[in-house]
Design an enzyme around this catalytic site. Structure first.
Site, PDB file in Angstrom:
ATOM      1  N   LEU A  85       0.825  -1.202   0.000  1.00 57.69           N
ATOM      2  CA  LEU A  85       0.000   0.000   0.000  1.00 57.69           C
ATOM      3  C   LEU A  85       0.863   1.257   0.000  1.00 57.69           C
ATOM      4  CD1 LEU A  85      -2.805   1.184   0.002  1.00 57.69           C
ATOM      5  CD2 LEU A  85      -2.833   0.977   2.488  1.00 57.69           C
ATOM      6  N   VAL A  88       2.153   1.926  -3.514  1.00 61.05           N
ATOM      7  CA  VAL A  88       1.083   2.503  -4.343  1.00 61.05           C
ATOM      8  C   VAL A  88       0.880   3.972  -3.961  1.00 61.05           C
ATOM      9  CG1 VAL A  88      -1.383   2.383  -4.889  1.00 61.05           C
ATOM     10  CG2 VAL A  88      -0.035   0.287  -4.734  1.00 61.05           C
ATOM     11  N   HIS A  89       0.918   4.245  -2.672  1.00 61.18           N
ATOM     12  CA  HIS A  89       0.767   5.615  -2.178  1.00 61.18           C
ATOM     13  C   HIS A  89       1.893   6.505  -2.713  1.00 61.18           C
ATOM     14  CE1 HIS A  89      -0.465   8.766   0.570  1.00 61.18           C
ATOM     15  NE2 HIS A  89       0.736   8.793   1.124  1.00 61.18           N
ATOM     16  N   ALA A  90       3.103   5.984  -2.716  1.00 63.25           N
ATOM     17  CA  ALA A  90       4.249   6.733  -3.225  1.00 63.25           C
ATOM     18  C   ALA A  90       4.078   7.044  -4.709  1.00 63.25           C
ATOM     19  CB  ALA A  90       5.532   5.945  -2.991  1.00 63.25           C
ATOM     20  N   HIS A  93       1.636   9.833  -5.087  1.00 60.47           N
ATOM     21  CA  HIS A  93       2.269  11.122  -4.775  1.00 60.47           C
ATOM     22  C   HIS A  93       3.098  11.622  -5.952  1.00 60.47           C
ATOM     23  CE1 HIS A  93       1.747  12.623  -0.669  1.00 60.47           C
ATOM     24  NE2 HIS A  93       1.449  11.371  -0.365  1.00 60.47           N
TER      25      HIS A  93
END
Length: 115
Positions: A85, A88-90, A93
């Site tokens: 997760l 994916v978040h990176a 961003h």
């Protein structure tokens, strides 16, 4: 540091990957923040400062993009990198920061033309 050439699913390397990914998030966030600071300066009519901030934003984004490129090269399309997760978040961003920079660049140019 995370060895992108020899990705193995171990606890230590998962921690290393998380640290690399956090660097990606931090650099991306910095790039976006600098771009919005540049827009604020352009709105105030200080286009030299806006250009300087956009240059710094570009450098931060380049650092983030370099990390992303190394992660992709290390994976080689074979699923070597464990997708989490936070990874994916990176990526999210990075992509929103790239888009923000493109849009802010256009807005700064518009402000400059109006003045």
């Amino acid at each position: 540091m995370f060895d992108l050439d020899n990705i193995v699913d171990t606890e230590d390397e998962a921690q290393d990957l998380e640290e690399v990914v956090m660097g990606l998030i931090i650099n991306s966030g910095q790039a976006r923040s600098l771009a919005y600071a540049a827009l604020k300066q352009a709105k105030a009519g200080d286009f030299e400062q806006a250009k300087e901030l956009m240059g710094k934003s570009r450098l931060a984004l380049n650092e983030a993009h370099l990390v992303q490129t190394k992660l992709i090269e290390g994976d080689q399309g074979e699923g070597k990198t464990k997708v989490s997760l936070v990874l994916v978040h990176a990526q999210d961003h990075l992509m929103t920061s790239m888009l923000a920079r493109e849009l802010v660049t256009e807005l700064i140019e518009l402000h400059e033309k109006i003045k």
